[in-house]
Design a protein around this motif. Structure first.
Motif, PDB file in Angstrom:
ATOM      1  N   ARG A  48       0.832  -1.218   0.000  1.00  0.00           N
ATOM      2  CA  ARG A  48       0.000   0.000   0.000  1.00  0.00           C
ATOM      3  C   ARG A  48       0.865   1.266   0.000  1.00  0.00           C
ATOM      4  NH1 ARG A  48      -5.566  -0.790   0.988  1.00  0.00           N
ATOM      5  NH2 ARG A  48      -6.042  -2.867   1.728  1.00  0.00           N
ATOM      6  N   LEU A  49       1.937   1.249   0.788  1.00  0.00           N
ATOM      7  CA  LEU A  49       2.829   2.408   0.843  1.00  0.00           C
ATOM      8  C   LEU A  49       3.500   2.644  -0.509  1.00  0.00           C
ATOM      9  CD1 LEU A  49       4.219   4.648   2.466  1.00  0.00           C
ATOM     10  CD2 LEU A  49       5.940   2.960   3.140  1.00  0.00           C
ATOM     11  N   GLU A  50       3.990   1.578  -1.133  1.00  0.00           N
ATOM     12  CA  GLU A  50       4.630   1.712  -2.447  1.00  0.00           C
ATOM     13  C   GLU A  50       3.654   2.256  -3.482  1.00  0.00           C
ATOM     14  OE1 GLU A  50       5.965  -2.288  -3.058  1.00  0.00           O
ATOM     15  OE2 GLU A  50       7.987  -1.837  -2.359  1.00  0.00           O
ATOM     16  N   ALA A  51       2.432   1.745  -3.493  1.00  0.00           N
ATOM     17  CA  ALA A  51       1.432   2.225  -4.457  1.00  0.00           C
ATOM     18  C   ALA A  51       1.090   3.687  -4.209  1.00  0.00           C
ATOM     19  CB  ALA A  51       0.178   1.360  -4.380  1.00  0.00           C
ATOM     20  N   THR A  52       0.946   4.066  -2.949  1.00  0.00           N
ATOM     21  CA  THR A  52       0.634   5.456  -2.609  1.00  0.00           C
ATOM     22  C   THR A  52       1.743   6.394  -3.072  1.00  0.00           C
ATOM     23  OG1 THR A  52      -0.676   4.777  -0.696  1.00  0.00           O
ATOM     24  CG2 THR A  52       0.140   7.040  -0.695  1.00  0.00           C
ATOM     25  N   ILE A  53       2.979   6.049  -2.781  1.00  0.00           N
ATOM     26  CA  ILE A  53       4.118   6.890  -3.178  1.00  0.00           C
ATOM     27  C   ILE A  53       4.211   6.998  -4.696  1.00  0.00           C
ATOM     28  CG2 ILE A  53       6.648   7.014  -3.213  1.00  0.00           C
ATOM     29  CD1 ILE A  53       6.536   5.820  -0.343  1.00  0.00           C
ATOM     30  N   LEU A  55       1.838   6.571  -7.030  1.00  0.00           N
ATOM     31  CA  LEU A  55       0.721   7.322  -7.625  1.00  0.00           C
ATOM     32  C   LEU A  55       0.791   8.806  -7.275  1.00  0.00           C
ATOM     33  CD1 LEU A  55      -2.149   4.745  -7.158  1.00  0.00           C
ATOM     34  CD2 LEU A  55      -0.998   5.391  -9.282  1.00  0.00           C
ATOM     35  N   GLN A  56       1.243   9.144  -6.065  1.00  0.00           N
ATOM     36  CA  GLN A  56       1.416  10.554  -5.707  1.00  0.00           C
ATOM     37  C   GLN A  56       2.496  11.205  -6.567  1.00  0.00           C
ATOM     38  OE1 GLN A  56       2.141  10.481  -1.475  1.00  0.00           O
ATOM     39  NE2 GLN A  56      -0.021  10.765  -1.004  1.00  0.00           N
ATOM     40  N   ALA A  57       3.613  10.505  -6.765  1.00  0.00           N
ATOM     41  CA  ALA A  57       4.695  11.046  -7.596  1.00  0.00           C
ATOM     42  C   ALA A  57       4.225  11.241  -9.034  1.00  0.00           C
ATOM     43  CB  ALA A  57       5.908  10.123  -7.555  1.00  0.00           C
ATOM     44  N   LEU A  58       3.482  10.277  -9.556  1.00  0.00           N
ATOM     45  CA  LEU A  58       2.968  10.398 -10.921  1.00  0.00           C
ATOM     46  C   LEU A  58       2.013  11.582 -11.038  1.00  0.00           C
ATOM     47  CD1 LEU A  58       2.820   9.179 -13.769  1.00  0.00           C
ATOM     48  CD2 LEU A  58       0.911   7.786 -12.959  1.00  0.00           C
TER      49      LEU A  58
END
Length: 89
Positions: A48-53, A55-58
């Motif tokens: 979840r943390l990896e996906a959040t980071i 998608l936020q960066a994108l």
């Protein structure tokens, strides 16, 4: 036996307007992708943390990114998701 969660989030008794994709929708039930109880996935918080980071960066780097054509999806019953997702800034 094969368990699929393709209908996850589409129960009209649990979700308003279940056929519309809404990333901001408030969850009303538990998500089953990471299982539960003794079978709970230990990697869930990291995933979840990896996906959040990511998608936020994108979203920060490409705020106007949108789909630029049809999505081609996998034809597999076990691994789901797009094969081809054309986007345009």
């Amino acid at each position: 036996m094969l368990l699929l969660i393709g209908a996850s989030g589409r129960d009209p008794e649990a979700y308003p307007d279940p056929d519309r994709f809404d990333i901001t929708r408030t969850p009303t039930t538990d998500h089953l992708a990471f299982s539960s109880g003794i079978h709970y996935c230990l990697g869930q918080p990291l995933a979840r943390l990896e996906a959040t980071i990511a998608l936020q960066a994108l979203a920060e780097r490409m705020p106007h990114l949108h789909r630029a054509g049809p999505t081609r999806r996998r034809s597999s019953n076990t691994i789901r998701g797009p094969i081809h997702l054309p986007v345009r800034p």
